[in-house]
Design an enzyme around this catalytic site. Structure first.
Site, PDB file in Angstrom:
ATOM      1  CE  LYS A 199      -3.543   2.396   2.627  1.00 35.51           C
ATOM      2  NZ  LYS A 199      -4.518   2.329   3.707  1.00 35.51           N
ATOM      3  CE  LYS A 252      -6.027   1.997  -0.602  1.00 34.51           C
ATOM      4  NZ  LYS A 252      -6.378   2.174   0.758  1.00 34.51           N
TER       5      LYS A 252
HETATM    6  C1  PBG Z   1      -7.401   3.320   5.566  1.00 33.48           C
HETATM    7  C2  PBG Z   1      -7.673   3.267   4.119  1.00 33.48           C
HETATM    8  C3  PBG Z   1      -7.472   4.254   3.139  1.00 33.48           C
HETATM    9  C4  PBG Z   1      -7.984   3.722   1.945  1.00 33.48           C
HETATM   10  C5  PBG Z   1      -8.446   2.450   2.225  1.00 33.48           C
HETATM   11  N1  PBG Z   1      -8.231   2.175   3.564  1.00 33.48           N
HETATM   12  C6  PBG Z   1      -6.964   5.629   3.237  1.00 33.48           C
HETATM   13  C7  PBG Z   1      -5.550   5.896   3.519  1.00 33.48           C
HETATM   14  O1  PBG Z   1      -4.715   5.015   3.681  1.00 33.48           O
HETATM   15  O2  PBG Z   1      -5.242   7.082   3.635  1.00 33.48           O
HETATM   16  C8  PBG Z   1      -8.033   4.427   0.618  1.00 33.48           C
HETATM   17  C9  PBG Z   1      -9.070   3.924  -0.333  1.00 33.48           C
HETATM   18  C10 PBG Z   1      -9.335   4.782  -1.505  1.00 33.48           C
HETATM   19  O3  PBG Z   1      -8.688   5.817  -1.752  1.00 33.48           O
HETATM   20  O4  PBG Z   1     -10.258   4.413  -2.243  1.00 33.48           O
HETATM   21  N2  PBG Z   1      -6.067   3.290   5.943  1.00 33.48           N
END
Ligand code: PBG
Length: 329
Positions: A199, A252
């Site tokens: 991520k 992601k």
């Molecule tokens: C929580 C989380 C996030 C997203 C999914 N889970 C936000 C982040 O990490 O700031 C982002 C999902 C999206 O942008 O569609 N940590």
């Protein structure tokens, strides 16, 4: 020189479908659902046209709408009634995700996956408990090891509410192992973990942070989410998660990281998920509103590209739009 090898022969109408390499199925898609303990009614999310924050008592209706399009799985995100330093509403038995999960699993056949992170639940908006002095010292943010137990407790409370799969997204080192032991100790050996393994610290999450009210109150997430410059490091992250018991490996964001999706696919024998994130959704919507892009066609091409790169499943806000055209007969 005469052209003898002509790839166009395979593009004739009767032949194209025979040689098509990639197919999108409604059952590959996971639709995000935002459940909001502060909402009295369904509230549209401005930066994500078509998406809403729904109160717990509307969660079943929302999921039934999604299921009617052919999508069979949802991932739940919660907006709690109150926030505190540790994010204690994340593991509350009567927390927003726990209540919604109970209602959805009781009333529908949907597969419920839950996102496990603390950023929506902490008053500072970071994905774990803070190190002392984090607000004053820009080199500090989340106390990694102090966060592990809280993530495990949250995951167990989701499983107890009926979640079939837990999706930890906080990029805490050791989170998969901590959650796996927590689930096993509580008797939830059959509940899987879909780890947000790679991520990135991405600007593409902007609209989501509005939607889930999870933007950091100070600083950013660069100390725990991955540097967008790094591809090799994604394999290290994925390997650690596999060693700790991840069942599905997620990458992601999606489209800007197709190289990572494809590398994780080649390297590991676990299903790969791609998260087609909020910014990817918002961009296409914004361009389509201007009449500059065809919404359905670009959405479908995005998801097909994620599959071509190697994703087995895709978390996407386009799930409902695209699913009706790719249901299995
Ligand atoms: C929580 C989380 C996030 C997203 C999914 N889970 C936000 C982040 O990490 O700031 C982002 C999902 C999206 O942008 O569609 N940590």
């Amino acid at each position: 020189m005469e052209q003898t090898d002509r790839p166009r022969r395979l593009r004739r109408d009767g032949i194209r479908p025979l040689v098509s390499e990639t197919e999108l199925h409604a059952t590959d898609l996971v639709a995000p659902v935002f459940v909001d303990a502060t909402a009295e009614e369904r509230v549209p999310i401005e930066s994500m046209p078509g998406q809403e924050r729904v109160p717990v008592d509307a969660a079943v209706d929302r999921v039934e709408e999604i299921m009617a399009t052919g999508v069979e799985a949802v991932i739940l995100f919660g907006i709690p009634a109150s926030k505190d330093h540790e994010g204690s509403r994340a593991w509350a038995e009567d927390g927003v995700v726990q209540r919604a999960t109970r209602e959805i699993t009781a009333a529908t056949d949907a597969t419920v996956i839950t996102d496990v992170c603390l950023c929506e639940y902490t008053e500072h908006g970071h994905c774990g408990v803070l190190e002392a002095d984090a607000r004053e010292n820009p080199t500090l943010t989340v106390d990694n090891d102090a966060t592990l137990d809280l993530l495990a407790r949250t995951a167990v409370s989701h499983a107890a509410a009926g979640a079939e799969m837990i999706a930890p997204s906080s990029m805490t080192d050791g989170m998969v192992g901590a959650i796996r032991s927590g689930l096993d100790d509580a008797g939830f050996e059959d509940v899987g973990i879909m780890s947000y393994a790679a991520k990135y610290e991405s600007a593409f999450y902007g609209p989501f942070r509005d939607a889930a009210d999870g933007a950091p109150a100070f600083g950013d997430r660069r100390h725990y989410q991955m540097d967008p410059a790094n591809g090799q490091e994604a394999l290290r992250e994925a390997r650690l998660d596999v060693e700790q018991g991840a069942d599905v490996l997620m990458v992601k964001p999606g489209l800007p990281y197709l190289d990572v999706v494809s590398a994780v696919r080649r390297e590991f024998d676990r299903p790969v998920a791609a998260y087609n994130v909020s910014g990817e959704y918002a961009m296409i919507h914004a361009a389509a509103e201007q009449g500059w892009l065809d919404l359905e066609a670009t959405a479908r091409e995005s998801l097909l590209s994620l599959k071509r790169a190697g994703a087995d499943l895709i978390v996407t806000y386009f799930a409902e739009d695209v699913a009706p055209d790719c249901r299995d007969a």
